[in-house]
Scaffold this motif. Structure first.
Motif, short mmCIF file in Angstrom:
data_model
loop_
_atom_site.label_atom_id
_atom_site.label_comp_id
_atom_site.label_asym_id
_atom_site.label_seq_id
_atom_site.Cartn_x
_atom_site.Cartn_y
_atom_site.Cartn_z
N ALA A 26 0.85 -1.19 -0.09
CA ALA A 26 -0.05 0.03 0.09
C ALA A 26 0.82 1.15 -0.06
O ALA A 26 0.59 2.17 -0.64
N VAL A 27 1.90 1.45 0.84
CA VAL A 27 2.85 2.44 1.04
C VAL A 27 3.50 2.70 -0.46
O VAL A 27 3.80 3.76 -0.97
N ALA A 28 3.89 1.50 -0.86
CA ALA A 28 4.54 1.61 -2.46
C ALA A 28 3.71 2.20 -3.33
O ALA A 28 4.08 2.72 -4.26
N THR A 29 2.46 2.04 -3.31
CA THR A 29 1.30 2.50 -4.36
C THR A 29 1.01 3.89 -3.95
O THR A 29 0.99 4.78 -4.83
N ALA A 31 2.13 6.07 -1.36
CA ALA A 31 2.93 7.31 -0.84
C ALA A 31 4.43 6.48 -0.96
O ALA A 31 5.36 6.34 -0.16
N PRO A 32 4.65 6.17 -2.44
CA PRO A 32 6.36 5.44 -2.84
C PRO A 32 7.59 6.25 -2.04
O PRO A 32 8.44 5.67 -1.71
N SER A 33 7.29 7.56 -1.98
CA SER A 33 8.65 8.36 -1.38
C SER A 33 8.66 8.10 0.00
O SER A 33 9.85 8.62 0.60
N ARG A 34 7.57 7.72 0.52
CA ARG A 34 7.62 7.28 2.02
C ARG A 34 8.31 5.83 2.28
O ARG A 34 8.26 5.65 3.60
N LEU A 35 8.67 4.99 1.36
CA LEU A 35 9.20 3.93 1.75
C LEU A 35 10.32 3.75 2.60
O LEU A 35 10.37 3.00 3.56
N PRO A 36 11.20 4.64 2.33
CA PRO A 36 12.63 4.62 3.40
C PRO A 36 12.04 4.77 4.56
O PRO A 36 12.56 4.12 5.73
N GLU A 37 11.09 5.96 4.95
CA GLU A 37 10.65 5.85 6.25
C GLU A 37 9.81 4.70 7.01
O GLU A 37 9.96 4.39 7.94
N PHE A 38 9.01 4.23 6.01
CA PHE A 38 8.27 3.00 6.35
C PHE A 38 9.30 1.85 6.74
O PHE A 38 9.12 1.31 7.97
N PHE A 39 10.46 1.65 6.06
CA PHE A 39 11.27 0.56 6.41
C PHE A 39 12.14 0.95 7.55
O PHE A 39 12.45 0.04 8.49
N ASP A 40 12.49 2.22 7.92
CA ASP A 40 13.24 2.64 9.06
C ASP A 40 12.27 2.53 10.29
O ASP A 40 12.70 1.82 11.33
N ASP A 41 11.04 3.25 10.30
CA ASP A 41 10.07 2.57 11.13
C ASP A 41 9.98 1.27 11.63
O ASP A 41 9.68 0.84 12.79
N HIS A 64 0.14 2.99 13.04
CA HIS A 64 0.66 4.27 12.52
C HIS A 64 0.64 4.30 11.17
O HIS A 64 0.08 5.06 10.22
N TRP A 65 1.12 3.35 10.46
CA TRP A 65 1.22 3.05 9.06
C TRP A 65 0.04 2.89 8.42
O TRP A 65 -0.56 3.32 7.03
N ILE A 71 -5.32 7.65 5.05
CA ILE A 71 -5.12 9.07 4.72
C ILE A 71 -4.83 9.20 3.02
O ILE A 71 -5.65 9.51 1.98
N ASP A 72 -3.65 8.70 2.82
CA ASP A 72 -3.22 8.87 1.40
C ASP A 72 -3.85 7.93 0.47
O ASP A 72 -3.73 8.33 -0.67
N ARG A 73 -4.68 7.06 0.59
CA ARG A 73 -5.22 6.37 -0.56
C ARG A 73 -6.60 6.94 -0.81
O ARG A 73 -7.11 6.81 -1.83
N HIS A 74 -6.82 8.00 -0.11
CA HIS A 74 -8.04 8.95 -0.48
C HIS A 74 -7.23 10.51 -0.88
O HIS A 74 -6.96 11.29 -0.26
N PRO A 75 -6.97 10.83 -2.33
CA PRO A 75 -6.20 11.83 -2.49
C PRO A 75 -6.86 13.16 -2.02
O PRO A 75 -6.23 14.09 -1.68
N GLN A 76 -8.35 13.33 -2.05
CA GLN A 76 -8.80 14.44 -1.63
C GLN A 76 -8.54 14.65 -0.02
O GLN A 76 -8.23 15.77 0.24
#
Length: 120
Positions: A26-29, A31-41, A64-65, A71-76
């Motif tokens: 889901a994060v890769a789809t 919010a891909p720019s947040r993958l490093p943060e995801f893996f760090d967390d 948390h994720w 939130i991010d799966r709903h663009p508006q």
């Protein structure tokens, strides 16, 4: 002739399960720019769980994720949150207060959604 791009009114992806593989996809789809943060967390949560001998840090990581993805799966909704976050830096107290309320409502709604709609 101009082409108008319309944004989907619904979610970009179905709500994922609160599992590592589902959240990672889901994060890769959404919010891909947040993958490093995801893996760090994730790393921090697993280390903390080992140190404490508890699964609570892992559950907190999933929650948390899950909220971030909800939130991010709903663009508006994501756009509303980002706007509110920027408005928190306003020099006007009333604007900051409204932004805090807006952001809080969005995050609380996401928490309720990942909890199955139960009030928090």
């Amino acid at each position: 002739m101009t082409v108008q791009h319309t944004e989907p009114s619904g979610p970009l992806i179905p709500k994922p399960a609160l599992t590592l593989p589902a959240l990672r996809r889901a994060v890769a789809t959404v919010a891909p720019s947040r993958l490093p943060e995801f893996f760090d967390d994730m790393q921090k949560a697993f280390v903390r769980a080992g140190d404490e001998g508890s699964v609570t840090p892992i559950r907190m990581f999933y929650r948390h994720w899950g909220v971030i993805v909800e939130i991010d799966r709903h663009p508006q909704i994501a756009r509303r949150l980002r706007t509110a976050e920027r408005a928190m830096d306003s020099e006007h107290a009333a604007v900051r207060e409204q932004a805090i309320r807006e952001a809080g409502e969005i995050v609380r709604a996401a928490h309720r959604e990942i909890e199955g709609g139960r009030p928090t």
